[in-house]
Design a protein around this motif. Sequence first.
Motif, PDB file in Angstrom:
ATOM      1  N   ALA A 140      21.253  17.531  -1.444  1.00 16.08           N
ATOM      2  CA  ALA A 140      20.579  17.081  -0.216  1.00 16.08           C
ATOM      3  C   ALA A 140      21.548  17.038   0.960  1.00 16.08           C
ATOM      4  O   ALA A 140      21.175  17.382   2.097  1.00 16.08           O
ATOM      5  N   MET A 194      13.469  19.947   4.600  1.00 15.07           N
ATOM      6  CA  MET A 194      14.031  18.698   4.092  1.00 15.07           C
ATOM      7  C   MET A 194      13.576  17.484   4.907  1.00 15.07           C
ATOM      8  O   MET A 194      13.938  16.358   4.593  1.00 15.07           O
ATOM      9  N   LYS A 231      20.740  19.234   4.292  1.00 13.78           N
ATOM     10  CA  LYS A 231      20.467  18.567   5.566  1.00 13.78           C
ATOM     11  C   LYS A 231      21.438  19.010   6.653  1.00 13.78           C
ATOM     12  O   LYS A 231      21.045  19.264   7.797  1.00 13.78           O
TER      13      LYS A 231
END
Length: 601
Positions: free
Chosen positions: A200, A261, A204
Amino acid sequence: MSAKHTLVNNNLKQTDSRYHLSIRNVIANKGWLKPVYWFAPLLDRLVGLKQLDKMYQRHEFQGLNKAEFTEKFIDTFELELQVPDGSLERLPKTGPAIVVANHAFGGIEGVALAHLLNKVRPDVQILANRGLSIFPELAPYFIFTNPLKSNAKGNSQSLKACLKHLKNDGMVVLFPAGRVSYPKDKHSPVSDHEWHRMVAMLAKKCQCPVLPVHISGQNRPIFYRLGLIYFRFRLLMLIREMIHSQGKKIPITIGKAINNMTHKALNNKSDQHITDLTRLLTYLQDPELVQHWPERVNPEMQPIAPAISPDLLNEEVTQLPESQQLASFKTLSTYYAKRTQVPNVIEEIRRLREENFRLVDEGSGAPQDGDDFDDSYVHLFIFDHQTKQVVGAYRMGQSDKLLAEQDAGGIYLAKMFNFNSEFINQQSPCLEMGRSFLIAEQQKSFHGLLLLFKGIGAFAKQFPQYRTLYGTVSLSTQYQPLSVMLIDQFLVKPEYRQGVAAKKPFQHQIPYELSQYLAQYGSDIDVLDWLVSQIEPDGKGLPVLVKQYHQLGAKFHCVGIDPNFANTPGLLLSVHLPDTPEKLLKLYLGKDYKEYLDFRK
């Protein structure tokens, strides 16, 4: 170069350790590693590296470029990479992208992915265990790290190298577990170690797609048995497992890219939570989870019955008592009626049901969709006064009357479920909801669905003894069985399964990873909607009615197959209206909704 010089050079390679696979080529000859360096020949034999080196020499891997090396590796080990047709087309051809995969074998999957992805993206870089540096020819593919120590020296530089490569529009492959899959104990299946939240974090920071890739297969049982005794035995066995991988069939399934995301399902969730969702989605790509609905023997599709005259429909509707008009918006009004009151309207409703159900493969094939329950149930419908047309309907059964009157024919859902005395329809008056539809034009508008639910609310206000709605939402065989399994596991809580059982239950393997995720994070309908949209080929999320009833505070009881409705899976639910959020009661029942709440028998 003469043959004599070539022979001399080859002889030098046979004696020069730089051209052999050895632990000496992985570690440095200094500091505390010095004893390991001098005992390397013994360790090479112990872990199988000596045997692997013989293969390396015999098949002349030395000096090959990275693409030639992986090609020869696949051929030499006779690996059969089973990749579904069109899967590689899911990979973006340019721009930053992250590929995440489970670590099924601990080595050969890295070579396999490098081989496959290089065909699409020559800029692919793989964050890998430093152990793979035994193959110098593969060095251009890899960014090496030490996965066994999260704070190991050099790991931060490895992550920075990944970030730099992504910002240069490259593709990075991550095995976020950092180590080979293993069973947590003797009762657990083989699965990945906890994934690192870098998935993640990187996605991001770079605002790039993440592609989940599932690699099927396992090492030999002895590998896992030794690992249960002491986890480092797995490390000692990895090279031997690579040698014994000859002839393996390796299914590799590439999922749909996660392109956003910032999706609302991922909002306000930690990097670890988002990474764990990505892990779950990766495991949901497992081909063993793919089921197919039984092949439907399609009935002969007869022509749809002719439409009823608009004037005849209008005449019946205008003769209804004013009290049976429940809601209105512009030219649309919602009514309720029995078949004896509006026989032609019900004929039109039956015709429209069949026409609309056929659009989702649920048609009966008959000119109309109807049964004897149409005589005993109440029909709620929306009528367009301008076009003199029925545009949507719901069928409602008053459970107290249907169960009390011998000639009423009982309740429809008793053909699909076994209800015992604990279920709400056996304990108090309820409205059984079913056979809903909106014509295609109304499905594009919020007002049609709103008028149906305002009609239900107004009906409940008129007959306040009905405190609970129950019924099934059709999930349609146009959804993958995997999606239906997710809906069942996310929404149906064990305590809500009491009192009812499907006569023809829906059955599907429940993956270990899903059970682990739900145990840790619980269910979230936005996450469920997102997972379904990632699985469904056309990207559709949850059925609208599932979301609508969830907002009302529905309890979801079980999924069953309706043999009387084209073997369609149906999700049984109930809504206790007094427990519905106040803002929705005000919307559907009106400003005086508290009169309904204050009703006492």
